[in-house]
Design a protein around this motif. Structure first.
Motif, PDB file in Angstrom:
ATOM      1  N   ILE A 182     103.253   5.605  73.433  1.00 39.13           N
ATOM      2  CA  ILE A 182     103.597   4.486  74.534  1.00 39.13           C
ATOM      3  C   ILE A 182     104.890   3.566  74.783  1.00 39.13           C
ATOM      4  O   ILE A 182     105.977   3.674  75.383  1.00 39.13           O
ATOM      5  CB  ILE A 182     103.136   3.846  75.041  1.00 39.13           C
ATOM      6  CG1 ILE A 182     101.311   3.977  76.021  1.00 39.13           C
ATOM      7  CG2 ILE A 182     103.789   2.089  76.500  1.00 39.13           C
ATOM      8  CD1 ILE A 182      99.791   3.262  75.452  1.00 39.13           C
ATOM      9  N   GLN A 183     105.161   3.130  73.564  1.00 41.24           N
ATOM     10  CA  GLN A 183     106.196   2.594  72.681  1.00 41.24           C
ATOM     11  C   GLN A 183     107.290   3.961  72.363  1.00 41.24           C
ATOM     12  O   GLN A 183     108.779   3.094  73.182  1.00 41.24           O
ATOM     13  CB  GLN A 183     106.799   1.900  71.909  1.00 41.24           C
ATOM     14  CG  GLN A 183     105.353   0.945  71.675  1.00 41.24           C
ATOM     15  CD  GLN A 183     105.627   0.451  70.162  1.00 41.24           C
ATOM     16  OE1 GLN A 183     105.584   0.350  69.148  1.00 41.24           O
ATOM     17  NE2 GLN A 183     104.720  -1.377  69.902  1.00 41.24           N
ATOM     18  N   ILE A 184     107.142   4.999  72.556  1.00 45.22           N
ATOM     19  CA  ILE A 184     107.696   5.876  72.027  1.00 45.22           C
ATOM     20  C   ILE A 184     108.511   6.472  73.173  1.00 45.22           C
ATOM     21  O   ILE A 184     109.682   6.883  74.258  1.00 45.22           O
ATOM     22  CB  ILE A 184     107.297   6.894  71.446  1.00 45.22           C
ATOM     23  CG1 ILE A 184     107.243   6.275  69.569  1.00 45.22           C
ATOM     24  CG2 ILE A 184     108.108   8.606  71.162  1.00 45.22           C
ATOM     25  CD1 ILE A 184     106.346   8.043  68.841  1.00 45.22           C
ATOM     26  N   SER A 185     107.407   6.638  74.886  1.00 47.87           N
ATOM     27  CA  SER A 185     107.913   6.811  75.430  1.00 47.87           C
ATOM     28  C   SER A 185     109.298   6.359  76.275  1.00 47.87           C
ATOM     29  O   SER A 185     109.386   6.671  77.117  1.00 47.87           O
ATOM     30  CB  SER A 185     106.626   7.351  76.725  1.00 47.87           C
ATOM     31  OG  SER A 185     106.554   7.190  77.535  1.00 47.87           O
ATOM     32  N   ASP A 186     108.875   4.462  75.968  1.00 46.19           N
ATOM     33  CA  ASP A 186     109.726   3.662  76.859  1.00 46.19           C
ATOM     34  C   ASP A 186     110.657   3.940  76.315  1.00 46.19           C
ATOM     35  O   ASP A 186     111.388   3.351  76.737  1.00 46.19           O
ATOM     36  CB  ASP A 186     108.842   2.445  76.808  1.00 46.19           C
ATOM     37  CG  ASP A 186     107.578   2.305  77.100  1.00 46.19           C
ATOM     38  OD1 ASP A 186     107.596   2.955  78.389  1.00 46.19           O
ATOM     39  OD2 ASP A 186     106.809   1.250  76.644  1.00 46.19           O
ATOM     40  N   SER A 187     110.796   3.695  74.951  1.00 47.73           N
ATOM     41  CA  SER A 187     111.965   4.757  74.602  1.00 47.73           C
ATOM     42  C   SER A 187     113.017   5.272  74.662  1.00 47.73           C
ATOM     43  O   SER A 187     114.718   5.292  75.023  1.00 47.73           O
ATOM     44  CB  SER A 187     112.119   4.309  73.003  1.00 47.73           C
ATOM     45  OG  SER A 187     111.777   3.782  71.666  1.00 47.73           O
ATOM     46  N   PHE A 188     111.938   6.332  74.697  1.00 48.12           N
ATOM     47  CA  PHE A 188     113.219   7.836  75.526  1.00 48.12           C
ATOM     48  C   PHE A 188     113.685   7.312  76.952  1.00 48.12           C
ATOM     49  O   PHE A 188     114.315   7.933  77.263  1.00 48.12           O
ATOM     50  CB  PHE A 188     111.817   9.265  75.699  1.00 48.12           C
ATOM     51  CG  PHE A 188     112.359   9.308  73.917  1.00 48.12           C
ATOM     52  CD1 PHE A 188     113.244   9.669  73.292  1.00 48.12           C
ATOM     53  CD2 PHE A 188     110.936   9.751  73.375  1.00 48.12           C
ATOM     54  CE1 PHE A 188     113.336  10.309  71.909  1.00 48.12           C
ATOM     55  CE2 PHE A 188     110.669  10.553  72.529  1.00 48.12           C
ATOM     56  CZ  PHE A 188     112.532  10.726  72.244  1.00 48.12           C
ATOM     57  N   ALA A 189     112.618   6.188  77.863  1.00 46.25           N
ATOM     58  CA  ALA A 189     113.160   6.195  79.255  1.00 46.25           C
ATOM     59  C   ALA A 189     113.479   5.671  78.962  1.00 46.25           C
ATOM     60  O   ALA A 189     115.069   5.341  79.963  1.00 46.25           O
ATOM     61  CB  ALA A 189     111.952   5.416  79.437  1.00 46.25           C
ATOM     62  N   GLY A 190     114.386   4.633  77.769  1.00 43.27           N
ATOM     63  CA  GLY A 190     115.424   3.342  78.316  1.00 43.27           C
ATOM     64  C   GLY A 190     116.747   4.581  77.941  1.00 43.27           C
ATOM     65  O   GLY A 190     117.790   4.244  78.324  1.00 43.27           O
ATOM     66  N   LEU A 191     116.215   5.326  76.397  1.00 42.15           N
ATOM     67  CA  LEU A 191     117.606   6.625  76.444  1.00 42.15           C
ATOM     68  C   LEU A 191     117.827   7.186  77.631  1.00 42.15           C
ATOM     69  O   LEU A 191     119.650   7.657  77.667  1.00 42.15           O
ATOM     70  CB  LEU A 191     117.056   6.526  75.313  1.00 42.15           C
ATOM     71  CG  LEU A 191     118.444   8.510  74.465  1.00 42.15           C
ATOM     72  CD1 LEU A 191     119.836   7.255  74.073  1.00 42.15           C
ATOM     73  CD2 LEU A 191     117.617   9.005  73.911  1.00 42.15           C
ATOM     74  N   LEU A 192     116.986   7.930  78.496  1.00 36.48           N
ATOM     75  CA  LEU A 192     116.948   8.288  79.976  1.00 36.48           C
ATOM     76  C   LEU A 192     118.452   6.992  80.560  1.00 36.48           C
ATOM     77  O   LEU A 192     119.228   7.934  80.923  1.00 36.48           O
ATOM     78  CB  LEU A 192     116.490   8.620  80.072  1.00 36.48           C
ATOM     79  CG  LEU A 192     116.203   9.326  81.486  1.00 36.48           C
ATOM     80  CD1 LEU A 192     117.222  11.049  81.686  1.00 36.48           C
ATOM     81  CD2 LEU A 192     115.379   9.905  82.579  1.00 36.48           C
ATOM     82  N   LEU A 193     117.730   6.286  80.666  1.00 36.55           N
ATOM     83  CA  LEU A 193     118.707   5.368  81.682  1.00 36.55           C
ATOM     84  C   LEU A 193     119.929   5.025  81.192  1.00 36.55           C
ATOM     85  O   LEU A 193     120.869   4.657  81.458  1.00 36.55           O
ATOM     86  CB  LEU A 193     118.005   3.999  82.563  1.00 36.55           C
ATOM     87  CG  LEU A 193     116.878   3.875  83.219  1.00 36.55           C
ATOM     88  CD1 LEU A 193     115.747   2.353  82.651  1.00 36.55           C
ATOM     89  CD2 LEU A 193     116.883   3.947  84.203  1.00 36.55           C
ATOM     90  N   PHE A 194     120.056   4.938  79.586  1.00 37.87           N
ATOM     91  CA  PHE A 194     121.307   4.424  79.263  1.00 37.87           C
ATOM     92  C   PHE A 194     122.453   6.050  79.610  1.00 37.87           C
ATOM     93  O   PHE A 194     123.335   5.914  80.272  1.00 37.87           O
ATOM     94  CB  PHE A 194     121.637   4.634  77.820  1.00 37.87           C
ATOM     95  CG  PHE A 194     122.586   4.249  77.083  1.00 37.87           C
ATOM     96  CD1 PHE A 194     123.438   3.582  77.447  1.00 37.87           C
ATOM     97  CD2 PHE A 194     123.460   5.449  76.505  1.00 37.87           C
ATOM     98  CE1 PHE A 194     124.594   3.579  76.511  1.00 37.87           C
ATOM     99  CE2 PHE A 194     124.727   5.280  76.033  1.00 37.87           C
ATOM    100  CZ  PHE A 194     125.140   4.629  76.363  1.00 37.87           C
TER     101      PHE A 194
END
Length: 121
Positions: free
Chosen positions: A32-44
């Motif tokens: 879940i933390q990795i998924s959230d990190s990728f979601a943040g990277l995608l938003l950036f």
């Protein structure tokens, strides 16, 4: 967003659902933390792309980009209709997010209508 993820989950989903969304095992929590990190990277990346596109003066490219954004929001709305509503933990959130996707796609559609108006006036 990453630093206050638990608080954001509690604010958005409520305390019970936020606890379930954190995962029950360490492996689930890591995924879940990795998924959230990728979601943040995608938003950036999307924000940076929008920033770069805002400086492009070509109307054809701007309309092409707006059409792509409309299609992206339609696919997100379909994803929410067909998959997210089946998850009982997120079942009460998908209508609100669906309305957000529709409003965002309409904003890009209004941009297209405005640019067509300028083009043909």
């Amino acid at each position: 967003m990453v630093f206050y993820l638990n608080e954001l989950s509690v604010f958005g989903h409520g305390p019970e659902t936020a606890k379930m969304l954190q995962g029950s095992t360490p492996h689930d929590q890591l995924l879940i933390q990795i998924s959230d990190s990728f979601a943040g990277l995608l938003l950036f990346a999307v924000g940076f792309l929008l920033f770069m596109v805002s400086f492009v003066k070509d109307r054809d490219f701007q309309s092409f980009f707006a059409k792509g954004c409309i299609i992206l929001h339609i696919f997100m709305a379909l994803w929410r209709i067909y998959f997210e509503r089946r998850l009982e933990d997120l079942a009460r959130d998908w209508p609100r997010q669906l309305v957000g996707d529709i409003v965002l796609s309409l904003s890009w559609l209004f941009f297209l209508v405005y640019s067509w108006r300028e083009k043909y006036d």
